[in-house]
Design an enzyme around this catalytic site. Sequence first.
Site, mmCIF file in Angstrom:
data_model
loop_
_atom_site.group_PDB
_atom_site.id
_atom_site.type_symbol
_atom_site.label_atom_id
_atom_site.label_comp_id
_atom_site.label_asym_id
_atom_site.label_seq_id
_atom_site.Cartn_x
_atom_site.Cartn_y
_atom_site.Cartn_z
ATOM 1 N N ASP A 1 4.325 12.852 -13.878
ATOM 2 C CA ASP A 1 5.431 11.920 -13.682
ATOM 3 C C ASP A 1 6.404 11.938 -14.857
ATOM 4 O O ASP A 1 7.615 12.036 -14.680
ATOM 5 C CB ASP A 1 4.893 10.498 -13.476
ATOM 6 C CG ASP A 1 3.816 10.446 -12.417
ATOM 7 O OD1 ASP A 1 3.901 11.239 -11.464
ATOM 8 O OD2 ASP A 1 2.887 9.637 -12.550
ATOM 9 N N HIS B 1 -2.638 1.869 15.663
ATOM 10 C CA HIS B 1 -1.974 2.275 14.414
ATOM 11 C C HIS B 1 -1.598 3.761 14.470
ATOM 12 O O HIS B 1 -2.451 4.631 14.253
ATOM 13 C CB HIS B 1 -2.889 2.003 13.221
ATOM 14 C CG HIS B 1 -3.037 0.552 12.909
ATOM 15 N ND1 HIS B 1 -2.182 -0.122 12.062
ATOM 16 C CD2 HIS B 1 -3.939 -0.369 13.349
ATOM 17 C CE1 HIS B 1 -2.549 -1.390 11.990
ATOM 18 N NE2 HIS B 1 -3.609 -1.564 12.749
ATOM 19 N N GLU C 1 0.138 5.284 12.317
ATOM 20 C CA GLU C 1 0.328 5.811 10.967
ATOM 21 C C GLU C 1 -0.929 6.422 10.371
ATOM 22 O O GLU C 1 -0.856 7.149 9.373
ATOM 23 C CB GLU C 1 0.850 4.707 10.031
ATOM 24 C CG GLU C 1 -0.129 3.596 9.711
ATOM 25 C CD GLU C 1 -0.110 2.448 10.717
ATOM 26 O OE1 GLU C 1 -0.480 1.322 10.341
ATOM 27 O OE2 GLU C 1 0.264 2.695 11.883
ATOM 28 N N LYS D 1 3.461 10.256 -5.339
ATOM 29 C CA LYS D 1 3.146 11.341 -6.270
ATOM 30 C C LYS D 1 3.571 12.703 -5.722
ATOM 31 O O LYS D 1 4.114 13.540 -6.457
ATOM 32 C CB LYS D 1 1.658 11.335 -6.589
ATOM 33 C CG LYS D 1 1.177 12.484 -7.460
ATOM 34 C CD LYS D 1 1.615 12.350 -8.903
ATOM 35 C CE LYS D 1 0.732 11.369 -9.642
ATOM 36 N NZ LYS D 1 0.994 11.353 -11.104
ATOM 37 N N GLY E 1 -0.923 -6.533 10.056
ATOM 38 C CA GLY E 1 -1.250 -7.561 9.073
ATOM 39 C C GLY E 1 -2.538 -8.262 9.458
ATOM 40 O O GLY E 1 -2.976 -8.181 10.608
ATOM 41 N N CYS F 1 0.646 -3.299 15.871
ATOM 42 C CA CYS F 1 -0.470 -4.242 15.771
ATOM 43 C C CYS F 1 0.068 -5.677 15.626
ATOM 44 O O CYS F 1 0.624 -6.222 16.566
ATOM 45 C CB CYS F 1 -1.398 -3.845 14.626
ATOM 46 S SG CYS F 1 -3.037 -4.610 14.739
ATOM 47 N N TYR F 2 -0.047 -6.291 14.441
ATOM 48 C CA TYR F 2 0.501 -7.633 14.252
ATOM 49 C C TYR F 2 1.992 -7.659 14.559
ATOM 50 O O TYR F 2 2.506 -8.633 15.129
ATOM 51 C CB TYR F 2 0.254 -8.106 12.817
ATOM 52 C CG TYR F 2 0.796 -9.494 12.530
ATOM 53 C CD1 TYR F 2 0.031 -10.627 12.800
ATOM 54 C CD2 TYR F 2 2.076 -9.675 12.014
ATOM 55 C CE1 TYR F 2 0.524 -11.902 12.555
ATOM 56 C CE2 TYR F 2 2.584 -10.939 11.769
ATOM 57 C CZ TYR F 2 1.811 -12.054 12.036
ATOM 58 O OH TYR F 2 2.312 -13.314 11.792
#
Length: 523
Positions: free
Chosen positions: A238, A180, A182, A379, A64, A91-92
């Site tokens: 979709d 991070h 991710e 998606k 964050g 992180c945060y």
Amino acid sequence: MSHTDNIALEQQETILILDFGSQYTQLIARRIREQSVYCEIHPCTLPLSEIKAIAPKGIILSGGPASVYEPDSPKIDAELFALGVPILGICYGMQLMAALLTGGEVQPATEREYGHAPLRVLDASEPLFDGLSSEFSAWMSHGDRIGTPPVGFRTIGETENAPIAAMVDSDRGFYGLQFHPEVEHTQDADRILQNFTRKICGCHSAWTMRAFIARATAQIQGQVGAERVLCAVSGGVDSMVLATLLHKAIGDALVPVFVDNGLLRKNEAAEVVATCKGLGIPLIAVDAVDPFLSALVGVTDPEKKRKVIGAQFIDTFRSTVRETAQNFRFLAQGTLYPDVIESVSVKGPSATIKTHHNVGGLPTDMPFELLEPFRELFKDEVRAVGAELNIPTHVLGRHPFPGPGLAVRILGEVTYDRLEVLRAADAIFISEITAAGLYDEIWQALAVLLPVKSVGVMGDARTYENAVALRAVTSSDAMTADWARIPADVLARISNRIINEVQGINRVVYDISSKPPSTIEWE
């Protein structure tokens, strides 16, 4: 049905992600779901009682933009750490763990650390780093760092600027990472999150699209009961997958409606009808070109366009209900997770970027309850659902197209003449990248009609005509995107054809912006 599918249906294992406003929070979810592990993102303000009700197998505290020592920085109930489940702070999230747990201290870093940093693993026996090198490149983005770890923690990774870049309390299963894991910039990033979900939290590979279909079918049948469902079909991936799933779940109780609003691409209306017929979907096609274009007269603000279009869709559905003399309680839409994230800040302290006509643009007094089975899917997951439902590849591979259609690709007022100009330019763009074998490599390609005119020369005569911008991006989920490197000779051919074949355009430009900071669509 496989063993993991049964797990997903009977007792779904959930990794809970608490969002503190990081731009990367959605990437955490994507990385975990790519491992066939189910996860949910919730705001960091989620009450402890609701967290207990979710019964997560593990919890991840996102990064964050705030500093934990700021008075108004987002916090969590410290009782979270007494739930007895593994927790990973990123992180945060790591700094918050240090601030809330006994003995921890967070301090401003002497130098802000941003970008790649060599991280040295100090204890390779820790399961979080299983299979990783003793030193790997980690992606950093922080101005604070851990000065003292909380009681019970020990340091298991360091960088030059962050002596405590990774820490662990093995007894409680608490982990903190200053970097991070991710983002793809971190070496072996997928392995770190996989180690957390599998080795530390004990999750199985139970999040499959086959299991999702079974669960969604049961939920749809339970929610709908004996009621009828009106389904908005646009022809995009979709809505096509949604209509197919709903038809499988409730059969003739589904009434799919395709609205030709005049904002579609060249020949698109006829193609949608033909595709639905091929899929066995009994479609009702409604010609609403005049009402939509009349409602958009004089409208130039993009947010107002979306709201006008959303309201007009509802009016069209109301008229359809009256004409069919049937009662509908539900309106089904193919709303996706990125639509929700960009439209309303329901997942935590993140900013509203823009509304979507099917999320933030719908009127509050509409006479339907929304049915949105894909609201939490990305998606690529919807495409995987479509593959399980045997929808043809050429339908699933179609580029995303916004619900408001070409209205948000015409900057300024939408008129019939401007739509015709844009339709022609867009058709040339798509046909040329298809001919060059680039269509499937590109996530989304589009043309934008700009609200400016420029001087040109044609046949020794001065022209003063429209400019069109071409936009093509590569992405995996639309949360982030990079501009596509279309070869110069292909771009030259596209530009030449548009200028020569589309009356009213004398200039073509190519958009080389990434997302962020830009969005994929211009409006």
